[in-house]
Design an enzyme around this catalytic site. Structure first.
Site, mmCIF file in Angstrom:
data_model
loop_
_atom_site.group_PDB
_atom_site.id
_atom_site.type_symbol
_atom_site.label_atom_id
_atom_site.label_comp_id
_atom_site.label_asym_id
_atom_site.label_seq_id
_atom_site.Cartn_x
_atom_site.Cartn_y
_atom_site.Cartn_z
ATOM 1 N N ARG A 104 -4.337 19.828 -21.340
ATOM 2 C CA ARG A 104 -4.658 19.671 -22.766
ATOM 3 C C ARG A 104 -5.308 18.310 -22.898
ATOM 4 O O ARG A 104 -4.647 17.285 -22.687
ATOM 5 C CB ARG A 104 -3.403 19.766 -23.634
ATOM 6 N N HIS A 131 -9.440 26.654 -27.706
ATOM 7 C CA HIS A 131 -8.033 26.874 -27.328
ATOM 8 C C HIS A 131 -7.929 28.298 -26.770
ATOM 9 O O HIS A 131 -7.351 29.186 -27.400
ATOM 10 C CB HIS A 131 -7.154 26.693 -28.566
ATOM 11 N N GLN A 134 -4.545 30.309 -26.421
ATOM 12 C CA GLN A 134 -3.993 30.716 -27.721
ATOM 13 C C GLN A 134 -4.614 32.031 -28.194
ATOM 14 O O GLN A 134 -3.922 32.940 -28.655
ATOM 15 C CB GLN A 134 -4.266 29.608 -28.758
ATOM 16 N N ASP A 229 -5.118 27.902 -39.960
ATOM 17 C CA ASP A 229 -4.741 26.790 -39.077
ATOM 18 C C ASP A 229 -4.638 25.547 -39.948
ATOM 19 O O ASP A 229 -4.996 25.574 -41.140
ATOM 20 C CB ASP A 229 -5.816 26.647 -37.980
ATOM 21 N N CYS A 270 -1.513 29.885 -35.544
ATOM 22 C CA CYS A 270 -1.231 29.462 -34.164
ATOM 23 C C CYS A 270 -0.049 28.503 -34.099
ATOM 24 O O CYS A 270 0.550 28.350 -33.040
ATOM 25 C CB CYS A 270 -2.483 28.820 -33.559
ATOM 26 N N ARG A 298 2.877 33.575 -26.585
ATOM 27 C CA ARG A 298 2.297 32.523 -25.731
ATOM 28 C C ARG A 298 2.947 32.569 -24.347
ATOM 29 O O ARG A 298 2.276 32.404 -23.334
ATOM 30 C CB ARG A 298 2.490 31.135 -26.371
HETATM 31 N N1 CP Z 1 -0.425 26.576 -30.863
HETATM 32 C C1 CP Z 1 -0.232 25.556 -30.011
HETATM 33 O O1 CP Z 1 -1.016 25.296 -29.087
HETATM 34 O O2 CP Z 1 0.926 24.886 -30.218
HETATM 35 P P1 CP Z 1 1.338 23.521 -29.510
HETATM 36 O O3 CP Z 1 0.411 22.446 -30.010
HETATM 37 O O4 CP Z 1 2.773 23.295 -29.929
HETATM 38 O O5 CP Z 1 1.203 23.686 -28.022
#
Ligand code: CP
Length: 336
Positions: A104, A131, A134, A229, A270, A298
């Site tokens: 990330r 992402h 996701q 979001d 998400c 997830r």
């Molecule tokens: N949706 C998502 O990626 O959540 P986090 O930021 O908690 O990983």
């Protein structure tokens, strides 16, 4: 599984993405019966996080455990990421010791450079651009909650709110898969032309559709899924007043807005969510909300992606090779 890395769903065809989603579904079904095949026995995943995470971190770590492997949480300050050591050297070194890397990163270019340096698959766990893990999870969740009689290609998805990294990825995967995708936002917060061109090209190939609108009530009129979001993210704190003014009240997901959609319409997010900002508690906790199914997915999604990317590359020696290697080890031990 043609691409070595999982950086963008655009790197995969519709058939490949559907194959992946099928694998995720099979692993989820097995898990439901208490079966967790150790497909990545003894494998290690290096997890590099430049930003905090709840779902991504936990799902990848638990997925590796379920699959018989191991995950390492690596964050700036604890490894020499871009400081005291180049990104290239870090990617090279980490990839010599693990079987896969999940990253990330603040900038999309960082995950691209990590992948260029890495000898093992790199999985994008969110950047400022997209992402992808996701949205694979999101399509699985939509498949599980499709209205009776509808195929995935019939599904209408309306994303309401800021053109975030989740919006780009969701727009790309839905149009790639031939679904009907609408983005509703004030003009200023609509996607840039280059994102729209990618989605339009997807539609030409897949038969999907793309619409961008300011009128949110019309945009949700036929929606099977309404998705939103956060309206602002870390680093955008100084924009909060103008963003709040642009989105509130029209683009907040309320029971009143949900009533403009068909009765079967589901609500997705998400997460993390700012309750009372982009969505009300009433919608978050309503029967239409599938946010916690989505969050749980997830875990199943990461298992599928990890198996898809890593399993074909793991060495699985024959019994003869294993026995010969063990004989050498035992002979070396006998000299101690
Ligand atoms: N949706 C998502 O990626 O959540 P986090 O930021 O908690 O990983």
């Amino acid at each position: 599984m043609p691409s070595k890395h999982f950086l963008d769903t655009q790197d995969f065809t519709k058939a490949e993405l559907l194959e992946l989603i099928h694998l995720i579904g099979v692993l989820k079904e097995a898990d439901r019966k208490g079966v967790r095949p150790k497909l990545l026995q003894d494998a290690s995943l290096g997890m590099i996080f430049e930003e905090p995470s709840t779902r991504t971190r936990i799902s990848f770590e638990v997925a590796m455990t379920h699959l018989g492997g191991h995950a390492l949480y690596l964050k700036p300050g604890e490894i020499h990421l871009g400081e005291r050591e180049s990104l290239y050297d870090t990617g090279k070194v980490v990839s010599r010791m693990v079987d896969g890397i999940m990253a990330r990163t603040l900038k999309h270019q960082t995950v691209i450079e990590l992948a260029q340096a890495s000898d093992v698959p790199v999985i994008n766990g969110l950047t400022d651009y997209n992402h992808p893990t996701q949205v694979v999870c999101d399509v699985l969740t939509m498949l599980e909650h499709l209205p009776p009689g509808k195929r995935l290609e019939d599904a209408e998805v309306t994303f309401v709110g800021d053109a975030t990294n989740v919006l780009s990825s969701l727009m790309f995967i839905c149009t790639r898969l031939g679904m009907k995708f609408t983005h509703a936002a004030p003009e200023r917060y609509q996607p840039p032309q280059e994102w729209l061109h990618i989605a339009q090209r997807n539609c030409q190939e897949s038969g999907g559709s793309l619409r961008v609108a300011e009128d949110v009530r019309t945009a949700v009129h036929k929606a099977d899924f309404i998705y939103t979001d956060l309206w602002w993210w870390v680093g955008q704190e100084n924009e909060i007043p103008e963003r709040r003014q642009a989105f509130m009240p029209d683009y907040q997901i309320t029971a009143e807005l949900m009533a403009h959609a068909p009765a079967h319409c589901k609500f997705m997010h998400c997460l993390p969510a700012s309750r009372g900002v982009e969505v009300t508690d009433q919608v978050m906790d309503s029967p239409a909300s599938i946010i916690f199914d989505q969050a749980e997915n997830r875990l199943h999604t990461e298992k599928g992606i990890l198996v898809w990317m890593l399993y074909p590359r793991l060495k699985r020696p024959t019994e003869a090779v294993r026995q010969a290697a063990m004989n050498n080890v035992e002979e070396a031990l006998s000299r101690l």
